[in-house]
Design a protein around this motif. Structure first.
Motif, mmCIF file in Angstrom:
data_model
loop_
_atom_site.group_PDB
_atom_site.id
_atom_site.type_symbol
_atom_site.label_atom_id
_atom_site.label_comp_id
_atom_site.label_asym_id
_atom_site.label_seq_id
_atom_site.Cartn_x
_atom_site.Cartn_y
_atom_site.Cartn_z
ATOM 1 N N LYS A 182 -0.300 -3.435 1.815
ATOM 2 C CA LYS A 182 -0.598 -2.284 2.635
ATOM 3 C C LYS A 182 -1.312 -1.177 1.582
ATOM 4 O O LYS A 182 -0.697 -1.042 0.301
ATOM 5 N N GLY A 212 -0.112 4.526 1.870
ATOM 6 C CA GLY A 212 1.128 5.053 2.254
ATOM 7 C C GLY A 212 1.282 6.423 2.192
ATOM 8 O O GLY A 212 0.472 7.036 1.481
ATOM 9 N N SER A 260 6.759 5.796 4.706
ATOM 10 C CA SER A 260 6.312 4.507 4.919
ATOM 11 C C SER A 260 6.549 3.562 3.894
ATOM 12 O O SER A 260 6.685 4.063 2.765
ATOM 13 N N ASP A 266 6.287 0.006 1.264
ATOM 14 C CA ASP A 266 5.475 -0.653 0.554
ATOM 15 C C ASP A 266 5.610 -2.123 1.092
ATOM 16 O O ASP A 266 6.222 -2.792 0.706
ATOM 17 N N ARG A 285 9.711 0.788 -0.586
ATOM 18 C CA ARG A 285 9.052 1.650 -1.550
ATOM 19 C C ARG A 285 10.145 2.495 -2.067
ATOM 20 O O ARG A 285 10.782 3.490 -1.538
#
Length: 212
Positions: free
Chosen positions: A150, A153, A178, A180, A200
């Motif tokens: 991704k 973030g 959000s 990872d 994350r």
């Protein structure tokens, strides 16, 4: 157009009457389970006992503190290059055993923080979002290749600065809005083993700075 001109004029007016301080910052990032004082205290204690070897990352960059006129409030936009690592244990059915995947992440972090001067310029507190752009690609670990990452973030930070003349001691907590999200693939004999990594980590961040 009229609204744009008005907004630009307001920004120029604020900038003209604001006090702006620019500084360099360097921090160590320590993985912590939550923002609770007990967890942060344990993280700091473990880092001290291991002489900093338990840190999971570092960053360095620039910080601008913009004191708003006729108030103790300030805006603090920052930009950092951040390098972190995190690990997760997964089952590799090809190897027939559990392995530990290390997810490395190099990224550009842009916190945009709103703060309050508690004791003039000596002590201040702040809070706000941090936007992250991932710059690392195609990481490999053992037989696995990272195929999907991704790119963007969003997290949040809160903390405090202590300023002694031109030197700044910085402590803050970073959490995540959000996650990872990554995918690791191991290809053996034409068969793919896919492992999704969805995390994350939260960090206790401690560092030093110097105001120009």
């Amino acid at each position: 157009m009229k609204k744009l001109i008005t907004a630009m004029a307001m920004f120029a007016s604020v900038a003209a009457f604001s006090q702006v301080t620019l500084g360099a910052r360097a921090n160590l990032l320590f993985n912590t389970s939550s923002a609770k004082w007990k967890d942060i205290k344990n993280t700091a204690s473990n880092a001290w006992e291991s002489n900093g070897k338990s840190n999971t990352g570092f960053n360095f960059g620039l910080s601008a503190k913009i004191n708003l006129p006729v108030t103790s409030l300030f805006v603090m936009p920052e930009i950092y290059y951040t390098s972190i690592k995190n690990s997760v244990e997964v089952n590799d059915p090809v190897a027939g055993k559990n392995i530990e995947l290390e997810a490395k992440n190099d990224r550009i972090d842009i916190p945009v923080l709103l703060g309050y001067n508690l004791m003039g310029e000596t002590l201040s507190a702040f809070v706000g979002p941090v936007f992250s752009v991932n710059t690392s690609k195609d990481n490999k670990f053992e037989n696995f290749t990272e195929s999907e990452t991704k790119d963007f973030g969003v997290g949040y930070q809160f903390g405090a600065n202590v300023t002694l003349k031109k030197f700044v001691i910085n402590a803050r907590y970073e959490g995540a809005f959000s996650k990872d999200e990554r995918k690791f693939i191991n290809t053996v004999g034409g068969n793919n083993t896919e492992i999704n990594y969805d995390n994350r980590p939260s960090f206790f961040i401690l560092g030093l700075g110097y105001n120009f």
